[in-house]
Design a protein around this motif. Structure first.
Motif, short mmCIF file in Angstrom:
data_model
loop_
_atom_site.label_atom_id
_atom_site.label_comp_id
_atom_site.label_asym_id
_atom_site.label_seq_id
_atom_site.Cartn_x
_atom_site.Cartn_y
_atom_site.Cartn_z
N SER A 57 74.82 -15.98 -61.40
CA SER A 57 74.32 -17.25 -61.73
C SER A 57 74.58 -17.83 -63.09
N LYS A 58 74.78 -16.57 -63.75
CA LYS A 58 74.56 -17.04 -65.30
C LYS A 58 76.30 -17.40 -65.91
N GLY A 59 77.35 -16.90 -64.84
CA GLY A 59 78.72 -17.50 -65.27
C GLY A 59 79.63 -16.73 -64.17
N THR A 60 81.02 -16.83 -64.58
CA THR A 60 82.24 -16.32 -63.85
C THR A 60 82.16 -14.69 -64.25
N LEU A 61 82.07 -13.90 -63.35
CA LEU A 61 82.10 -12.45 -63.43
C LEU A 61 83.79 -11.96 -63.42
N PHE A 62 83.88 -11.05 -64.11
CA PHE A 62 85.39 -10.56 -64.22
C PHE A 62 85.52 -8.98 -63.33
N GLU A 77 82.29 -14.47 -68.21
CA GLU A 77 81.97 -15.58 -69.13
C GLU A 77 80.78 -16.58 -68.83
N SER A 78 79.96 -16.70 -69.80
CA SER A 78 78.94 -17.57 -69.56
C SER A 78 79.25 -18.96 -69.12
#
Length: 80
Positions: A57-62, A77-78
């Motif tokens: 929920s904090k951002g896009t995960l890699f 990336e936040s």
């Protein structure tokens, strides 16, 4: 100015861009800041679904479950 950063963000670094210098111009004011930040791993180990669910929920995960990570690696990336 800024197209390169936005393109690399949108394509997660997979875009290829070439540039040519045209000319210098007068100062047009301060540049817009990129307000995105990085999500950083704070430990070494293997990612699990439970842990990733808590931070997605904090951002896009890699990363995805089962991937090995080490302390300090960028895992996403936040949004802010």
């Amino acid at each position: 100015i800024g197209l390169r950063s936005q393109l690399l963000n949108d394509t997660k670094g997979t875009a290829v861009l070439t540039t040519d210098f045209l000319e210098y111009q007068d100062f047009k004011g301060p540049l817009k800041k990129n307000m995105k930040g990085a999500l950083i791993s704070n430990t070494e180990g293997v990612c699990n679904a439970y842990g990733l669910k808590e931070i997605e929920s904090k951002g896009t995960l890699f990363v995805r479950p089962g991937m090995k990570v080490y302390n300090g690696v960028v895992i996403g990336e936040s949004k802010t």
